[in-house]
Design an enzyme around this catalytic site. Structure first.
Site, mmCIF file in Angstrom:
data_model
loop_
_atom_site.group_PDB
_atom_site.id
_atom_site.type_symbol
_atom_site.label_atom_id
_atom_site.label_comp_id
_atom_site.label_asym_id
_atom_site.label_seq_id
_atom_site.Cartn_x
_atom_site.Cartn_y
_atom_site.Cartn_z
ATOM 1 N N LYS A 198 83.429 108.676 -57.707
ATOM 2 C CA LYS A 198 82.824 109.596 -56.741
ATOM 3 C C LYS A 198 83.910 110.161 -55.837
ATOM 4 O O LYS A 198 84.302 109.552 -54.843
ATOM 5 C CB LYS A 198 81.752 108.882 -55.919
ATOM 6 C CG LYS A 198 80.835 109.854 -55.178
ATOM 7 C CD LYS A 198 80.068 110.721 -56.141
ATOM 8 C CE LYS A 198 79.166 111.716 -55.442
ATOM 9 N NZ LYS A 198 78.492 112.614 -56.377
ATOM 10 N N SER A 420 75.215 115.454 -59.465
ATOM 11 C CA SER A 420 74.951 114.668 -58.268
ATOM 12 C C SER A 420 73.537 114.953 -57.763
ATOM 13 O O SER A 420 72.572 114.675 -58.461
ATOM 14 C CB SER A 420 76.012 114.957 -57.210
ATOM 15 O OG SER A 420 76.178 113.840 -56.365
#
Length: 632
Positions: A198, A420
């Site tokens: 991430k 996402s």
């Protein structure tokens, strides 16, 4: 006289916009144009018999339906206003042209636009369908970039300017990092996150790519480039290795080299190409008053078809014919009429109502609720083109889509980016479609906290706080978070990440442990996402609409497709006005384009700064794709 008045009014509107004229002046210009249009009769384009459909690649093929263009970047970029066509209308126009006896073939002219990579692939698929009709596709290129050549490679015959080139060196992703600049300015950044891949906050916290980010980006580039290269090689009758070897050896292939390697069929000047087209199609006009071959632009052809649609029913015929029946036959009985709603989720996901180019969680959830409760809507197709954003807003949208899926088919069509938060909102779908080149996944969560402690010291500013309890001023911008506050933020991020995993596992029918393994904030291509079970089918918006209609038991030819958010009648009229304005009144303005390097730098910086505006989650927690992930 009418053409002169249009040009005069177009120039007037340009001056009003450029020098910051008021809204009233703009409305006056539109009213004047409407008066001119009405006095001259209806302005529905005429399709000449035996014409070639002209596809200019500088057209911006956008997802959302009609609306006025964004002038900000255009004017700052030197006055260039590219023509704009909604993607679904462009796809329908190209496929309809295959059966239209008035259309003799297609001509592709080079040009670059902001059209996404997945949207280009959908356009290419529509052109490939057109090609199956037996009608010719011609292409003329001058300085051909990767995106230009990718679309043009579908043509039967590609002509290249003798002084032109083909530049298809591959793909690259270049990051822009703010860490050192923030330190000099005195802006502090603290981060909490889950998922080793991430990397959404790396531009703020690092001066370069992490190893994990470099790894995932390299895999993504390889997947996307492999898909593009395979398509180009297949159309040209070449091996992938042949094209790869040529671009690796030369990078930019000059005209003679491009011809030698089989990337183009002939080297001719533009006037020679136009003369050959006049011999094939007959004399006509190019729409700008110049004598050329018989033709009609994709924009005008789409408008001509749409004028007929207003009195009829729009059906995704070409895509529907490719799909096998999902609902099955009802004993030969006629299936009911109905409506498929296409809802566009385009932009960053933000808390609240959101603004232009954003997906406001509150506003979007309300739109979904309306469609869910509308008995006339038989199925919903969510078209996602979003890097994600606010976690709470993503959950609000996901909740409404889950409720909708309980009463009617819900299908997701992914554009260039659905990652996402963009993936979060897709999880309730009965079926997810993506292009092989779609960027998706990035199942991870981050918390971002900015502070200006050092900056305030430099400026001589002093903050004084009075509070009732220990954590009352958590998140104040005058200081960093304490260790205890960071621990609370990390706990929140961990909890939201677990919920994200839960949503994906439940929606996709996957084991939570497996989802956790492939999550970690890692981005995937649509091709790889399908193999992992994150995506069901590779296909575009047309295939998604056809599937939704069949899943709802709607018969081909007996359903309507409606797009949301719906533009107002005024908005549509304004959009059509600007289409003509850009084509006729601003035709010469393309020569005023600013230096490409300066324009590119400005647009990149402005894009990054605009992205910061989307960081408005009340908990400072985000499911967001890395800002730096851009494919060039």
């Amino acid at each position: 006289m009418k053409s002169f008045l249009r040009s005069m009014l177009a120039a007037f509107v340009a001056l009003v916009l450029f020098f910051g004229g008021g809204f009233a002046l703009l409305m006056l210009a539109v009213a004047m144009f409407s008066f001119v249009g009405k006095s001259a009769g209806p302005r529905v384009p005429t399709v000449p018999s035996g014409a070639f459909l002209v596809v200019n690649l500088d057209t911006h093929f956008r997802d959302a339906p009609a609306g006025p263009p964004d002038f900000t970047m255009a004017l700052l970029g030197g006055g260039h206003l590219p023509p704009t066509v909604p993607l679904r209308r462009a796809l329908d126009a190209i496929r309809t042209a295959a059966d239209d006896e008035r259309i003799k073939g297609v001509v592709i002219f080079g040009g670059d636009s902001a059209t996404g990579i997945a949207e280009r692939r959908e356009l290419r698929a529509a052109l490939a369908d057109f090609k199956e009709s037996g009608k010719p596709i011609r292409a003329y290129l001058s300085l051909a970039s990767r995106s230009q050549y990718y679309l043009a490679s579908v043509a039967d015959k590609i002509a290249l300017d003798p002084f032109g080139f083909v530049a298809i060196p591959g793909l690259a992703s270049q990051g822009l990092f703010f860490k050192n600049a923030f330190e000099k300015l005195g802006v502090g950044v603290q981060v909490t996150r889950v998922g080793k891949y991430k990397s959404a906050v790396e531009p703020f916290t690092s001066d370069g790519l992490s190893e994990e980010n470099r790894e995932q980006t390299q895999m993504l580039l390889n997947d996307v480039w492999g898909s593009l290269l395979g398509d180009m090689a297949a159309s040209r009758g070449l091996e992938v290795s042949e094209i790869q070897a040529a671009v690796d050896a030369e990078g930019v292939l000059l005209a003679e080299s491009a011809l030698k390697h089989g990337l183009v069929d002939e080297l001719v000047y533009r006037d020679e190409f136009l003369a050959a087209m006049r011999a094939e199609a007959g004399h006509g006009s190019d729409g700008a008053g110049n004598r050329s071959f018989k033709q009609i632009s994709l924009q005008k052809y789409s408008r001509a078809l749409r004028a007929g649609e207003r009195a009829g029913v729009f059906v995704e015929k070409a895509a529907a014919e490719k799909k096998k029946s999902v609902a099955g036959e009802a004993g030969g009985a006629r299936k009911p009429r109905g409506r498929v709603a296409v809802l566009y989720a385009e932009g960053a996901i933000v808390d609240g109502r959101g603004g232009p180019g954003q997906i406001g969680g509150e506003r979007f959830a309300q739109e979904l609720r309306t469609l869910r409760e509308d008995s006339r809507v038989s199925a919903i197709v969510l078209r996602v083109n979003s890097p994600g954003g606010s976690a709470s807003a993503s959950e609000a949208i996901q909740r409404e889509l889950s409720l909708a899926a309980q009463s009617k088919p819900v299908v997701v069509s992914m554009g260039s980016v659905a990652a996402s938060g963009g993936y979060w909102i897709s999880t309730p779908a009965q079926r997810i479609f993506a292009e092989p080149v779609t960027i998706t996944g990035s199942i991870g969560v981050v918390g971002v906290f900015f502070n200006i402690e050092s900056l305030s010291e430099k400026l001589g500013l002093n903050f004084e706080t009075v509070k009732t309890s220990r954590f009352a001023d958590t998140g104040a911008i005058d200081r960093p978070l304490t260790a205890a506050e960071l621990s609370i933020a990390q706990r929140s991020v961990d909890w939201i990440y677990d919920k994200f995993i839960e949503r994906v596992a439940e929606g996709r029918g996957l084991a939570p442990d497996f989802v956790h393994e492939i999550a970690q904030g890692r981005v995937w291509s649509g091709l790889r996402a399908q193999r992992l079970g994150l995506v069901d089918e590779l296909g575009g918006l047309g295939e998604a609409i056809a599937y939704a209609a069949e899943a709802a038991g709607l018969e081909q030819g007996r359903y309507r497709v409606s797009e949301y958010p719906r533009p107002t009648q005024f908005g549509e009229a304004l959009a059509e006005f600007f289409e003509e304005f850009m084509q006729e009144g601003f035709g010469e303005a393309r020569a005023l384009k600013a230096n490409a390097v300066v324009r590119g730098l400005w647009q990149r910086a402005a894009s990054e700064l605009r992205a910061l505006e989307s960081y408005n989650d009340p908990q400072h927690v985000y499911a967001r794709l890395p800002l730096i992930l851009e494919l060039n």
